[in-house]
Design a protein around this motif. Structure first.
Motif, PDB file in Angstrom:
ATOM      1  N   ASP A   1      16.412 -22.739   3.620  1.00  0.00           N
ATOM      2  CA  ASP A   1      16.058 -22.727   5.040  1.00  0.00           C
ATOM      3  C   ASP A   1      17.145 -21.981   5.813  1.00  0.00           C
ATOM      4  O   ASP A   1      18.294 -21.905   5.379  1.00  0.00           O
ATOM      5  N   ILE A   2      16.765 -21.447   6.941  1.00  0.00           N
ATOM      6  CA  ILE A   2      17.712 -20.774   7.827  1.00  0.00           C
ATOM      7  C   ILE A   2      18.300 -21.833   8.768  1.00  0.00           C
ATOM      8  O   ILE A   2      17.590 -22.730   9.216  1.00  0.00           O
ATOM      9  N   THR A   3      19.592 -21.718   9.037  1.00  0.00           N
ATOM     10  CA  THR A   3      20.243 -22.659   9.953  1.00  0.00           C
ATOM     11  C   THR A   3      20.162 -22.131  11.384  1.00  0.00           C
ATOM     12  O   THR A   3      19.760 -20.986  11.617  1.00  0.00           O
ATOM     13  N   ASP A   4      20.576 -22.961  12.321  1.00  0.00           N
ATOM     14  CA  ASP A   4      20.637 -22.501  13.717  1.00  0.00           C
ATOM     15  C   ASP A   4      21.590 -21.318  13.847  1.00  0.00           C
ATOM     16  O   ASP A   4      21.305 -20.359  14.572  1.00  0.00           O
ATOM     17  N   ASP A   5      22.729 -21.369  13.129  1.00  0.00           N
ATOM     18  CA  ASP A   5      23.661 -20.232  13.139  1.00  0.00           C
ATOM     19  C   ASP A   5      23.011 -18.983  12.533  1.00  0.00           C
ATOM     20  O   ASP A   5      23.248 -17.861  12.986  1.00  0.00           O
ATOM     21  N   GLY A   6      22.189 -19.182  11.496  1.00  0.00           N
ATOM     22  CA  GLY A   6      21.474 -18.062  10.882  1.00  0.00           C
ATOM     23  C   GLY A   6      20.511 -17.426  11.860  1.00  0.00           C
ATOM     24  O   GLY A   6      20.431 -16.198  11.966  1.00  0.00           O
ATOM     25  N   ARG A   7      19.781 -18.253  12.601  1.00  0.00           N
ATOM     26  CA  ARG A   7      18.847 -17.730  13.616  1.00  0.00           C
ATOM     27  C   ARG A   7      19.600 -17.003  14.727  1.00  0.00           C
ATOM     28  O   ARG A   7      19.171 -15.950  15.189  1.00  0.00           O
ATOM     29  N   ALA A   8      20.721 -17.581  15.144  1.00  0.00           N
ATOM     30  CA  ALA A   8      21.521 -16.943  16.204  1.00  0.00           C
ATOM     31  C   ALA A   8      22.042 -15.585  15.727  1.00  0.00           C
ATOM     32  O   ALA A   8      21.992 -14.596  16.472  1.00  0.00           O
ATOM     33  N   THR A   9      22.509 -15.529  14.486  1.00  0.00           N
ATOM     34  CA  THR A   9      22.998 -14.267  13.927  1.00  0.00           C
ATOM     35  C   THR A   9      21.864 -13.252  13.853  1.00  0.00           C
ATOM     36  O   THR A   9      22.044 -12.081  14.206  1.00  0.00           O
ATOM     37  N   LEU A  10      20.705 -13.702  13.414  1.00  0.00           N
ATOM     38  CA  LEU A  10      19.545 -12.818  13.318  1.00  0.00           C
ATOM     39  C   LEU A  10      19.195 -12.239  14.688  1.00  0.00           C
ATOM     40  O   LEU A  10      18.964 -11.035  14.832  1.00  0.00           O
ATOM     41  N   ARG A  11      19.191 -13.059  15.709  1.00  0.00           N
ATOM     42  CA  ARG A  11      18.872 -12.590  17.062  1.00  0.00           C
ATOM     43  C   ARG A  11      19.907 -11.576  17.565  1.00  0.00           C
ATOM     44  O   ARG A  11      19.552 -10.590  18.212  1.00  0.00           O
ATOM     45  N   LYS A  12      21.174 -11.840  17.253  1.00  0.00           N
ATOM     46  CA  LYS A  12      22.240 -10.926  17.704  1.00  0.00           C
ATOM     47  C   LYS A  12      22.180  -9.581  16.982  1.00  0.00           C
ATOM     48  O   LYS A  12      22.490  -8.546  17.574  1.00  0.00           O
ATOM     49  N   VAL A  13      21.813  -9.588  15.696  1.00  0.00           N
ATOM     50  CA  VAL A  13      21.827  -8.356  14.914  1.00  0.00           C
ATOM     51  C   VAL A  13      20.577  -7.503  15.138  1.00  0.00           C
ATOM     52  O   VAL A  13      20.604  -6.292  14.897  1.00  0.00           O
ATOM     53  N   LEU A  14      19.488  -8.080  15.622  1.00  0.00           N
ATOM     54  CA  LEU A  14      18.228  -7.334  15.764  1.00  0.00           C
ATOM     55  C   LEU A  14      18.350  -6.035  16.570  1.00  0.00           C
ATOM     56  O   LEU A  14      17.792  -5.010  16.142  1.00  0.00           O
ATOM     57  N   PRO A  15      19.054  -6.006  17.708  1.00  0.00           N
ATOM     58  CA  PRO A  15      19.186  -4.717  18.397  1.00  0.00           C
ATOM     59  C   PRO A  15      19.863  -3.641  17.526  1.00  0.00           C
ATOM     60  O   PRO A  15      19.460  -2.475  17.552  1.00  0.00           O
ATOM     61  N   SER A  16      20.850  -4.039  16.743  1.00  0.00           N
ATOM     62  CA  SER A  16      21.509  -3.081  15.845  1.00  0.00           C
ATOM     63  C   SER A  16      20.566  -2.628  14.742  1.00  0.00           C
ATOM     64  O   SER A  16      20.573  -1.454  14.349  1.00  0.00           O
TER      65      SER A  16
END
Length: 166
Positions: free
Chosen positions: A109-124
């Motif tokens: 499963d993805i953690t809350d930190d994983g989701r936050a990282t995913l959201r931050k990296v999406l523009p890049s």
């Protein structure tokens, strides 16, 4: 060019060299190298690899699943998925737990930190796609995606790690 042995030419004829440079496998490998280099350049601040990104994106989109299914969704073989998941778990971006249904299976499963990282990296990651596509017109981009999808889908049965939807 290698030296001739016993008066015989040992290098490939020019036609063979030209054929090699235009072979689809060679060009796909070069494009993969370029794509990874661009991804690592654009996403350096997130310390994330393309494979790590694909796992986080798959878990975010499809939810928790066992490692085997996650390997199918991301088209990663068993060994690679374990290595990538270990890195993500060490960073606190994913978790693995024993399946209640099958004790031999691990649920990822993805953690809350994983989701936050995913959201931050999406523009890049969007910038990565733009840089990869920069030589192409909008029409060529659509054509390339369609053709690559066709190649991948029609040859999926030949893959060491076939793509499977959950």
């Amino acid at each position: 060019m290698q030296p001739a042995i016993s008066g015989q030419e040992t290098s490939l004829p020019e036609e063979a060299e030209a054929d090699f440079l235009s072979m689809p496998g060679h060009l796909l490998r070069r494009c993969q190298q370029i794509g990874v280099a661009i991804f690592l350049d654009e996403c350096r601040a997130f310390d994330l690899t393309p494979l790590q990104f694909s796992i986080l994106a798959a878990l975010d989109r499809f939810g928790a699943m066992d490692q085997a299914r996650l390997g199918g969704v991301t088209a990663l073989d068993r060994t690679t998925i374990v290595v990538v998941l270990t890195k993500l778990e060490e960073r606190g971006l994913t978790t693995r737990s024993q399946s209640a249904k099958d004790k031999r299976s691990k649920i990822v499963d993805i953690t809350d930190d994983g989701r936050a990282t995913l959201r931050k990296v999406l523009p890049s990651v969007r910038t990565v796609q733009e840089r990869i596509f920069s030589p192409l017109t909008p029409r060529e981009r659509t054509q390339l995606i369609a053709l690559l999808s066709k190649i991948a889908d029609e040859n999926n049965v030949h893959s060491r790690a076939p793509h499977r939807l959950p």
